[in-house]
Write a protein that holds these residues in place. Sequence first.
Motif, PDB file in Angstrom:
ATOM      1  N   ARG A  20       1.006  -1.198   0.125  1.00  0.00           N
ATOM      2  CA  ARG A  20       0.029   0.001  -0.073  1.00  0.00           C
ATOM      3  C   ARG A  20       0.820   1.285  -0.028  1.00  0.00           C
ATOM      4  NH1 ARG A  20      -3.006  -3.076   3.416  1.00  0.00           N
ATOM      5  NH2 ARG A  20      -2.294  -1.998   5.366  1.00  0.00           N
ATOM      6  N   LYS A  34      -0.506   7.329  -3.133  1.00  0.00           N
ATOM      7  CA  LYS A  34      -1.454   6.146  -2.738  1.00  0.00           C
ATOM      8  C   LYS A  34      -1.795   6.175  -1.203  1.00  0.00           C
ATOM      9  CE  LYS A  34      -2.508   3.222  -5.307  1.00  0.00           C
ATOM     10  NZ  LYS A  34      -3.947   3.139  -6.037  1.00  0.00           N
ATOM     11  N   ARG A  35      -1.021   6.682  -0.465  1.00  0.00           N
ATOM     12  CA  ARG A  35      -1.193   6.832   1.012  1.00  0.00           C
ATOM     13  C   ARG A  35      -1.298   8.128   1.698  1.00  0.00           C
ATOM     14  NH1 ARG A  35      -1.169   4.101   5.405  1.00  0.00           N
ATOM     15  NH2 ARG A  35      -0.970   1.962   5.584  1.00  0.00           N
TER      16      ARG A  35
END
Length: 134
Positions: free
Chosen positions: A95, A133-134
Amino acid sequence: MTERRAILSGSTFEERIGYARAVVDGDRVYVSGTTGFDYATMTIPVDVVEQAEQCVRNIGAALAEAGCGFGDVVRVRYLLPAREDFEPCWPVLRRAFGEARPAATMLVVGLADPRMRIEIEVDARRGSGRAEKR
C-alpha cells in the motif's frame, strides 16, 4: 548552494544518539531507519504488522515535512530480526510503496531494542513521484 536541513520527529532516540529522522539535501530526502514506535507516546505495538503500519505513518510524516511523499521513494530497506515476520507485512508495504516501485532490500539483522520487529529506511527524490497512494 544546495539546501540541507534536518527533520526531527521528537523521538528521544534522535537527541540521545545524535541523528535526525530525515535529512533533506537538495531534491534528495534520506529517511533514517524508522521503527514502529509512536513518537508521541514512545510506545511500540507487539504485533509486527502494527509496527509496520506505524513505521509507514512515521515515514509518511517525515516525507511530508520534506515536501514529498511515498510516490517519490526510490529506495527502501527493510530490516527485521526474524525473516518470517516479513511476509505478513507485505500488504502494508505494498500500500505504501507499490505504486512507486522503489528498489528494495530486506535484511535479517539484530535491532537496537528487542521489542522492535521491523525497521524501514527510505531514500526519496522530491518531485520524481507518481500520484500518492497513502
